[in-house]
Design an enzyme around this catalytic site. Structure first.
Site, PDB file in Angstrom:
ATOM      1  N   LYS A  13       0.840  -1.212   0.000  1.00 52.93           N
ATOM      2  CA  LYS A  13       0.000   0.000   0.000  1.00 52.93           C
ATOM      3  C   LYS A  13       0.868   1.252   0.000  1.00 52.93           C
ATOM      4  O   LYS A  13       0.669   2.161  -0.807  1.00 52.93           O
ATOM      5  CB  LYS A  13      -0.932   0.033   1.236  1.00 52.93           C
ATOM      6  CG  LYS A  13      -1.877  -1.142   1.341  1.00 52.93           C
ATOM      7  CD  LYS A  13      -2.772  -1.031   2.564  1.00 52.93           C
ATOM      8  CE  LYS A  13      -2.018  -1.048   3.874  1.00 52.93           C
ATOM      9  NZ  LYS A  13      -1.351  -2.319   4.187  1.00 52.93           N
ATOM     10  N   ARG A  88      -9.477   0.802   8.963  1.00 54.43           N
ATOM     11  CA  ARG A  88      -8.947  -0.504   9.334  1.00 54.43           C
ATOM     12  C   ARG A  88      -9.931  -1.313  10.166  1.00 54.43           C
ATOM     13  O   ARG A  88      -9.644  -2.463  10.487  1.00 54.43           O
ATOM     14  CB  ARG A  88      -7.705  -0.271  10.168  1.00 54.43           C
ATOM     15  CG  ARG A  88      -6.421  -0.746   9.511  1.00 54.43           C
ATOM     16  CD  ARG A  88      -5.357  -0.591  10.548  1.00 54.43           C
ATOM     17  NE  ARG A  88      -4.111  -1.177  10.224  1.00 54.43           N
ATOM     18  CZ  ARG A  88      -3.181  -0.638   9.444  1.00 54.43           C
ATOM     19  NH1 ARG A  88      -3.422   0.481   8.797  1.00 54.43           N
ATOM     20  NH2 ARG A  88      -2.041  -1.232   9.278  1.00 54.43           N
ATOM     21  N   ARG A 127      12.311  -6.184   4.863  1.00 48.24           N
ATOM     22  CA  ARG A 127      12.416  -4.737   5.076  1.00 48.24           C
ATOM     23  C   ARG A 127      13.032  -4.447   6.450  1.00 48.24           C
ATOM     24  O   ARG A 127      13.891  -3.578   6.572  1.00 48.24           O
ATOM     25  CB  ARG A 127      11.042  -4.068   4.980  1.00 48.24           C
ATOM     26  CG  ARG A 127      11.115  -2.564   5.226  1.00 48.24           C
ATOM     27  CD  ARG A 127       9.806  -1.871   5.000  1.00 48.24           C
ATOM     28  NE  ARG A 127       8.771  -2.412   5.866  1.00 48.24           N
ATOM     29  CZ  ARG A 127       7.488  -2.106   5.762  1.00 48.24           C
ATOM     30  NH1 ARG A 127       7.087  -1.275   4.829  1.00 48.24           N
ATOM     31  NH2 ARG A 127       6.608  -2.627   6.589  1.00 48.24           N
ATOM     32  N   ARG A 134      11.540   0.259  11.652  1.00 51.93           N
ATOM     33  CA  ARG A 134      10.185   0.066  12.183  1.00 51.93           C
ATOM     34  C   ARG A 134      10.205  -1.035  13.224  1.00 51.93           C
ATOM     35  O   ARG A 134      10.582  -2.171  12.929  1.00 51.93           O
ATOM     36  CB  ARG A 134       9.208  -0.283  11.040  1.00 51.93           C
ATOM     37  CG  ARG A 134       8.648   0.953  10.354  1.00 51.93           C
ATOM     38  CD  ARG A 134       7.680   0.604   9.256  1.00 51.93           C
ATOM     39  NE  ARG A 134       6.464  -0.072   9.738  1.00 51.93           N
ATOM     40  CZ  ARG A 134       5.361  -0.194   9.009  1.00 51.93           C
ATOM     41  NH1 ARG A 134       5.310   0.318   7.781  1.00 51.93           N
ATOM     42  NH2 ARG A 134       4.314  -0.809   9.495  1.00 51.93           N
ATOM     43  N   ARG A 145       0.327  -8.565  13.403  1.00 49.98           N
ATOM     44  CA  ARG A 145      -0.356  -7.575  12.550  1.00 49.98           C
ATOM     45  C   ARG A 145      -1.262  -8.280  11.547  1.00 49.98           C
ATOM     46  O   ARG A 145      -2.368  -7.804  11.246  1.00 49.98           O
ATOM     47  CB  ARG A 145       0.670  -6.699  11.828  1.00 49.98           C
ATOM     48  CG  ARG A 145       1.317  -5.662  12.756  1.00 49.98           C
ATOM     49  CD  ARG A 145       2.648  -5.161  12.214  1.00 49.98           C
ATOM     50  NE  ARG A 145       2.520  -4.505  10.934  1.00 49.98           N
ATOM     51  CZ  ARG A 145       3.533  -4.305  10.097  1.00 49.98           C
ATOM     52  NH1 ARG A 145       4.753  -4.704  10.412  1.00 49.98           N
ATOM     53  NH2 ARG A 145       3.334  -3.690   8.945  1.00 49.98           N
TER      54      ARG A 145
HETATM   55  P1  AP5 Z   1       4.707  -1.554   1.878  1.00 49.55           P
HETATM   56  O1  AP5 Z   1       4.457  -0.722   0.680  1.00 49.55           O
HETATM   57  O2  AP5 Z   1       5.289  -0.924   3.054  1.00 49.55           O
HETATM   58  O3  AP5 Z   1       3.389  -2.339   2.310  1.00 49.55           O
HETATM   59  P2  AP5 Z   1       2.174  -1.828   3.161  1.00 49.55           P
HETATM   60  O4  AP5 Z   1       0.974  -2.470   2.573  1.00 49.55           O
HETATM   61  O5  AP5 Z   1       2.185  -0.351   3.268  1.00 49.55           O
HETATM   62  O6  AP5 Z   1       2.462  -2.547   4.548  1.00 49.55           O
HETATM   63  P3  AP5 Z   1       3.028  -1.984   5.946  1.00 49.55           P
HETATM   64  O7  AP5 Z   1       4.142  -2.880   6.383  1.00 49.55           O
HETATM   65  O8  AP5 Z   1       3.253  -0.534   5.930  1.00 49.55           O
HETATM   66  O9  AP5 Z   1       1.882  -2.387   6.902  1.00 49.55           O
HETATM   67  P4  AP5 Z   1       0.672  -1.505   7.267  1.00 49.55           P
HETATM   68  O10 AP5 Z   1       0.299  -0.655   6.151  1.00 49.55           O
HETATM   69  O11 AP5 Z   1      -0.307  -2.430   7.827  1.00 49.55           O
HETATM   70  O12 AP5 Z   1       1.270  -0.574   8.421  1.00 49.55           O
HETATM   71  P5  AP5 Z   1       0.793   0.882   8.784  1.00 49.55           P
HETATM   72  O13 AP5 Z   1       1.947   1.760   8.717  1.00 49.55           O
HETATM   73  O14 AP5 Z   1      -0.443   1.238   8.062  1.00 49.55           O
HETATM   74  O15 AP5 Z   1       5.590  -2.797   1.390  1.00 49.55           O
HETATM   75  C1  AP5 Z   1       6.107  -3.735   2.300  1.00 49.55           C
HETATM   76  C2  AP5 Z   1       7.482  -4.206   1.805  1.00 49.55           C
HETATM   77  O16 AP5 Z   1       7.333  -4.929   0.586  1.00 49.55           O
HETATM   78  C3  AP5 Z   1       8.448  -3.049   1.478  1.00 49.55           C
HETATM   79  O17 AP5 Z   1       9.741  -3.418   1.831  1.00 49.55           O
HETATM   80  C4  AP5 Z   1       8.314  -2.891  -0.039  1.00 49.55           C
HETATM   81  O18 AP5 Z   1       9.489  -2.407  -0.625  1.00 49.55           O
HETATM   82  C5  AP5 Z   1       8.045  -4.320  -0.483  1.00 49.55           C
HETATM   83  N1  AP5 Z   1       7.204  -4.385  -1.680  1.00 49.55           N
HETATM   84  C6  AP5 Z   1       6.163  -3.592  -2.021  1.00 49.55           C
HETATM   85  N2  AP5 Z   1       5.627  -3.957  -3.188  1.00 49.55           N
HETATM   86  C7  AP5 Z   1       6.355  -5.044  -3.621  1.00 49.55           C
HETATM   87  C8  AP5 Z   1       6.289  -5.888  -4.775  1.00 49.55           C
HETATM   88  N3  AP5 Z   1       5.357  -5.699  -5.729  1.00 49.55           N
HETATM   89  N4  AP5 Z   1       7.174  -6.886  -4.872  1.00 49.55           N
HETATM   90  C9  AP5 Z   1       8.110  -7.095  -3.908  1.00 49.55           C
HETATM   91  N5  AP5 Z   1       8.222  -6.332  -2.798  1.00 49.55           N
HETATM   92  C10 AP5 Z   1       7.356  -5.321  -2.657  1.00 49.55           C
HETATM   93  O19 AP5 Z   1       0.366   0.686  10.323  1.00 49.55           O
HETATM   94  C11 AP5 Z   1       1.313   0.465  11.327  1.00 49.55           C
HETATM   95  C12 AP5 Z   1       0.611   0.403  12.670  1.00 49.55           C
HETATM   96  O20 AP5 Z   1      -0.020   1.662  12.940  1.00 49.55           O
HETATM   97  C13 AP5 Z   1      -0.529  -0.608  12.795  1.00 49.55           C
HETATM   98  O21 AP5 Z   1      -0.055  -1.898  13.133  1.00 49.55           O
HETATM   99  C14 AP5 Z   1      -1.367   0.020  13.907  1.00 49.55           C
HETATM  100  O22 AP5 Z   1      -0.799  -0.214  15.167  1.00 49.55           O
HETATM  101  C15 AP5 Z   1      -1.261   1.502  13.611  1.00 49.55           C
HETATM  102  N6  AP5 Z   1      -2.341   2.011  12.731  1.00 49.55           N
HETATM  103  C16 AP5 Z   1      -2.190   2.577  11.510  1.00 49.55           C
HETATM  104  N7  AP5 Z   1      -3.376   2.918  10.978  1.00 49.55           N
HETATM  105  C17 AP5 Z   1      -4.307   2.584  11.907  1.00 49.55           C
HETATM  106  C18 AP5 Z   1      -5.724   2.668  11.942  1.00 49.55           C
HETATM  107  N8  AP5 Z   1      -6.416   3.191  10.920  1.00 49.55           N
HETATM  108  N9  AP5 Z   1      -6.352   2.210  13.039  1.00 49.55           N
HETATM  109  C19 AP5 Z   1      -5.673   1.691  14.085  1.00 49.55           C
HETATM  110  N10 AP5 Z   1      -4.339   1.566  14.113  1.00 49.55           N
HETATM  111  C20 AP5 Z   1      -3.654   2.008  13.030  1.00 49.55           C
HETATM  112 MG    MG Z   2       2.379   0.965   4.878  1.00 49.39          MG
END
Ligand code: AP5
Ligand code: MG
Length: 187
Positions: A13, A88, A127, A134, A145
């Site tokens: 994402k 979420r 990553r 992180r 997660r």
């Molecule tokens: P990446 O692009 O980072 O993936 P992502 O979907 O953004 O996943 P995240 O790890 O950021 O998880 P998340 O979104 O759940 O965490 P968030 O920050 O929102 O890609 C991941 C890896 O894969 C990278 O290394 C990338 O380079 C690689 N990659 C990407 N595309 C690829 C491809 N096509 N091929 C190969 N490799 C690839 O949330 C963090 C925390 O915040 C949560 O756990 C929670 O505690 C809190 N939080 C955030 N939002 C809320 C909410 N709305 N409500 C409650 N708690 C919340």
């Molecule tokens: Mg993310």
């Protein structure tokens, strides 16, 4: 454009959101980034949420909805926005619907980036190993997660699917391949 990107942790994402927001000149609103920044700054919010992030749990709906409401009221969101990491939970999805209704606006695209479970942990772990900084990029927290995703966020995807608002995009393949699939559904 008012876009929501959905998908499990590690789906890509954030990676896709950066490119999409730049190409469409809309702000990229990542709630995860907002929270990590608050932790880094040591603000009151950061102190409140640090342990939750470290465990891989979700921050409360009350806090998240207030945070998003404030962010969406900023002027840069008037032409549109891209949400990454929100909604979420079902209460967050319902709150977003209400917020937009108050503005007489609607989401234009709800996109799910679908990636099989086995790939997700590997992406997150590698990553973490390459120095993301992180605290939640370990195998243990990533598994937590994912569990939270299935329990609380999968129903959000079902909610949009039932409302016939969901566009599913295959998230396997190179970053560029996924980007061009998303580009195709947007145009
Ligand atoms: P990446 O692009 O980072 O993936 P992502 O979907 O953004 O996943 P995240 O790890 O950021 O998880 P998340 O979104 O759940 O965490 P968030 O920050 O929102 O890609 C991941 C890896 O894969 C990278 O290394 C990338 O380079 C690689 N990659 C990407 N595309 C690829 C491809 N096509 N091929 C190969 N490799 C690839 O949330 C963090 C925390 O915040 C949560 O756990 C929670 O505690 C809190 N939080 C955030 N939002 C809320 C909410 N709305 N409500 C409650 N708690 C919340
Ligand atoms: Mg993310």
């Amino acid at each position: 454009m008012r876009i929501v990107l959905l998908g499990p942790p590690g789906a890509g994402k954030g990676t896709q959101a950066v490119m999409l927001a730049a190409a469409n000149k809309i702000p990229h609103i990542s709630t995860g980034e907002m929270l990590r920044q608050a932790v880094q700054e040591g603000s009151a919010l950061g102190k409140q949420v640090k342990a939750v992030l470290d465990r891989g749990d979700l921050v409360s709906d009350e806090v998240m909805i207030a945070l998003l409401r404030e962010r969406m009221s900023k002027q840069d969101c008037a032409p549109g926005f891209l949400l990454d990491g929100f909604p979420r939970t079902l209460p967050q999805a319902q709150a977003l619907d209400r917020m937009l209704k108050e503005l007489s606006k609607e989401l234009t695209h709800v996109i799910e980036i679908a990636v099989p479970e086995r790939v997700l942990i590997d992406r997150i772990k590698s990553r973490g190993a390459s120095g993301s900084g992180r605290s939640d990029d370990t195998e243990e927290v990533a598994s937590k997660r994912l569990k939270v995703f299935w329990e609380l966020t999968a129903p959000v995807i079902a909610y949009y699917r039932e409302a016939k608002r969901l566009i599913e995009v295959d998230g396997l393949g190179t970053i560029e391949e996924v980007a061009s699939r998303i580009h195709a559904v947007l145009s």
